[in-house]
Design a protein around this motif. Structure first.
Motif, PDB file in Angstrom:
ATOM      1  N   ARG A  44       0.823  -1.210   0.000  1.00  0.00           N
ATOM      2  CA  ARG A  44       0.000   0.000   0.000  1.00  0.00           C
ATOM      3  C   ARG A  44       0.854   1.256   0.000  1.00  0.00           C
ATOM      4  N   ILE A  45       1.977   1.216   0.701  1.00  0.00           N
ATOM      5  CA  ILE A  45       2.903   2.350   0.669  1.00  0.00           C
ATOM      6  C   ILE A  45       3.433   2.534  -0.748  1.00  0.00           C
ATOM      7  N   LYS A  46       3.785   1.440  -1.421  1.00  0.00           N
ATOM      8  CA  LYS A  46       4.261   1.531  -2.797  1.00  0.00           C
ATOM      9  C   LYS A  46       3.164   2.043  -3.720  1.00  0.00           C
ATOM     10  N   LEU A  47       1.932   1.594  -3.524  1.00  0.00           N
ATOM     11  CA  LEU A  47       0.818   2.103  -4.327  1.00  0.00           C
ATOM     12  C   LEU A  47       0.658   3.605  -4.155  1.00  0.00           C
ATOM     13  N   MET A  48       0.702   4.064  -2.913  1.00  0.00           N
ATOM     14  CA  MET A  48       0.564   5.504  -2.664  1.00  0.00           C
ATOM     15  C   MET A  48       1.720   6.265  -3.303  1.00  0.00           C
ATOM     16  N   SER A  49       2.909   5.705  -3.263  1.00  0.00           N
ATOM     17  CA  SER A  49       4.064   6.344  -3.870  1.00  0.00           C
ATOM     18  C   SER A  49       3.862   6.516  -5.376  1.00  0.00           C
ATOM     19  N   ILE A  50       3.375   5.473  -6.014  1.00  0.00           N
ATOM     20  CA  ILE A  50       3.117   5.545  -7.454  1.00  0.00           C
ATOM     21  C   ILE A  50       2.026   6.566  -7.754  1.00  0.00           C
ATOM     22  N   LEU A  51       0.935   6.508  -7.002  1.00  0.00           N
ATOM     23  CA  LEU A  51      -0.190   7.419  -7.251  1.00  0.00           C
ATOM     24  C   LEU A  51       0.187   8.872  -7.002  1.00  0.00           C
ATOM     25  N   LEU A  52       1.035   9.113  -6.022  1.00  0.00           N
ATOM     26  CA  LEU A  52       1.424  10.487  -5.696  1.00  0.00           C
ATOM     27  C   LEU A  52       2.468  11.057  -6.651  1.00  0.00           C
ATOM     28  N   THR A  53       3.167  10.193  -7.363  1.00  0.00           N
ATOM     29  CA  THR A  53       4.230  10.681  -8.237  1.00  0.00           C
ATOM     30  C   THR A  53       3.918  10.552  -9.716  1.00  0.00           C
ATOM     31  N   THR A  54       2.746  10.077 -10.064  1.00  0.00           N
ATOM     32  CA  THR A  54       2.402   9.939 -11.478  1.00  0.00           C
ATOM     33  C   THR A  54       2.087  11.299 -12.086  1.00  0.00           C
ATOM     34  N   ASP A  55       2.489  11.477 -13.317  1.00  0.00           N
ATOM     35  CA  ASP A  55       2.241  12.740 -14.011  1.00  0.00           C
ATOM     36  C   ASP A  55       0.795  12.870 -14.476  1.00  0.00           C
ATOM     37  N   ASP A  56       0.176  11.744 -14.797  1.00  0.00           N
ATOM     38  CA  ASP A  56      -1.183  11.767 -15.342  1.00  0.00           C
ATOM     39  C   ASP A  56      -2.260  12.002 -14.297  1.00  0.00           C
ATOM     40  N   GLY A  57      -1.986  11.700 -13.049  1.00  0.00           N
ATOM     41  CA  GLY A  57      -2.976  11.864 -11.996  1.00  0.00           C
ATOM     42  C   GLY A  57      -3.775  10.615 -11.741  1.00  0.00           C
ATOM     43  N   ASP A  58      -4.203   9.926 -12.795  1.00  0.00           N
ATOM     44  CA  ASP A  58      -4.976   8.701 -12.659  1.00  0.00           C
ATOM     45  C   ASP A  58      -4.170   7.532 -13.209  1.00  0.00           C
ATOM     46  N   VAL A  59      -4.221   6.398 -12.499  1.00  0.00           N
ATOM     47  CA  VAL A  59      -3.481   5.219 -12.932  1.00  0.00           C
ATOM     48  C   VAL A  59      -4.438   4.026 -12.931  1.00  0.00           C
ATOM     49  N   CYS A  60      -4.384   3.265 -13.987  1.00  0.00           N
ATOM     50  CA  CYS A  60      -5.215   2.071 -14.141  1.00  0.00           C
ATOM     51  C   CYS A  60      -4.711   0.946 -13.233  1.00  0.00           C
ATOM     52  N   THR A  61      -5.642   0.142 -12.741  1.00  0.00           N
ATOM     53  CA  THR A  61      -5.274  -1.016 -11.924  1.00  0.00           C
ATOM     54  C   THR A  61      -4.280  -1.900 -12.669  1.00  0.00           C
ATOM     55  N   CYS A  62      -4.503  -2.059 -13.966  1.00  0.00           N
ATOM     56  CA  CYS A  62      -3.619  -2.921 -14.755  1.00  0.00           C
ATOM     57  C   CYS A  62      -2.182  -2.394 -14.757  1.00  0.00           C
ATOM     58  N   ASP A  63      -2.009  -1.087 -14.843  1.00  0.00           N
ATOM     59  CA  ASP A  63      -0.661  -0.506 -14.818  1.00  0.00           C
ATOM     60  C   ASP A  63      -0.013  -0.632 -13.444  1.00  0.00           C
ATOM     61  N   LEU A  64      -0.818  -0.488 -12.402  1.00  0.00           N
ATOM     62  CA  LEU A  64      -0.300  -0.643 -11.043  1.00  0.00           C
ATOM     63  C   LEU A  64       0.143  -2.088 -10.803  1.00  0.00           C
ATOM     64  N   ALA A 101      -4.617   9.412  -5.831  1.00  0.00           N
ATOM     65  CA  ALA A 101      -4.432   9.664  -4.402  1.00  0.00           C
ATOM     66  C   ALA A 101      -5.316  10.822  -3.968  1.00  0.00           C
ATOM     67  N   GLN A 102      -5.866  10.736  -2.786  1.00  0.00           N
ATOM     68  CA  GLN A 102      -6.655  11.811  -2.186  1.00  0.00           C
ATOM     69  C   GLN A 102      -5.714  12.612  -1.295  1.00  0.00           C
ATOM     70  N   THR A 103      -5.097  13.613  -1.868  1.00  0.00           N
ATOM     71  CA  THR A 103      -4.076  14.362  -1.137  1.00  0.00           C
ATOM     72  C   THR A 103      -4.650  15.113   0.063  1.00  0.00           C
ATOM     73  N   ASP A 104      -5.919  15.518   0.003  1.00  0.00           N
ATOM     74  CA  ASP A 104      -6.525  16.190   1.156  1.00  0.00           C
ATOM     75  C   ASP A 104      -6.541  15.281   2.383  1.00  0.00           C
ATOM     76  N   ALA A 105      -6.873  14.022   2.176  1.00  0.00           N
ATOM     77  CA  ALA A 105      -6.909  13.068   3.289  1.00  0.00           C
ATOM     78  C   ALA A 105      -5.510  12.841   3.844  1.00  0.00           C
ATOM     79  N   LEU A 106      -4.528  12.758   2.968  1.00  0.00           N
ATOM     80  CA  LEU A 106      -3.151  12.556   3.424  1.00  0.00           C
ATOM     81  C   LEU A 106      -2.633  13.782   4.164  1.00  0.00           C
ATOM     82  N   ASN A 107      -2.958  14.956   3.669  1.00  0.00           N
ATOM     83  CA  ASN A 107      -2.532  16.177   4.355  1.00  0.00           C
ATOM     84  C   ASN A 107      -3.196  16.301   5.723  1.00  0.00           C
ATOM     85  N   ALA A 108      -4.461  15.918   5.819  1.00  0.00           N
ATOM     86  CA  ALA A 108      -5.160  15.970   7.106  1.00  0.00           C
ATOM     87  C   ALA A 108      -4.516  15.007   8.102  1.00  0.00           C
TER      88      ALA A 108
END
Length: 119
Positions: A44-64, A101-108
């Protein structure tokens, strides 16, 4: 067998005083613990890392799944846990599901743990 925490709605960002502000109520401590529990897994930490650093903003399950070298069903399970904790938002587009990633939730959560962090 480990004791499971109760299920409560944690989809909204945390909205409470920092842990350093004083003793928390049992309910507030449980809400924070459930969110941290959702993050307490290397995948899950790796998933969040990928989601937070992707340029496109959205990532498909298949790519993850390819990026983590895991089955899509395994990745979907982990994303579901993060979604329940309000850390990830998902949207179905045709046959694929895209996640961000829901950055608002992470910031909170960051603010609750340390209000002086990252200023």
């Amino acid at each position: 067998m480990p004791k499971t925490l109760p299920v409560i709605d944690v989809s909204a960002p945390i909205c409470c005083a920092p842990v350093s502000a004083g003793p928390m109520t049992d309910d507030t401590a449980l809400e924070v613990a459930l969110r941290l529990k959702a993050l307490a897994d290397p995948v899950r930490i790796k998933l969040m890392s990928i989601l937070l650093t992707t340029d496109d903003g959205d990532v498909c399950t298949c790519d993850l799944a390819v990026a983590l070298d895991l089955a899509e069903s395994t990745v979907s399970h982990h994303l579901g846990q993060l979604r329940k904790a309000g850390m990830v938002a998902s949207e179905r587009r045709g046959m694929n599901v895209f996640h961000r990633a829901q950055t608002d939730a992470l910031n909170a959560l960051r603010f609750v743990l340390d209000p002086n962090c990252c200023r």
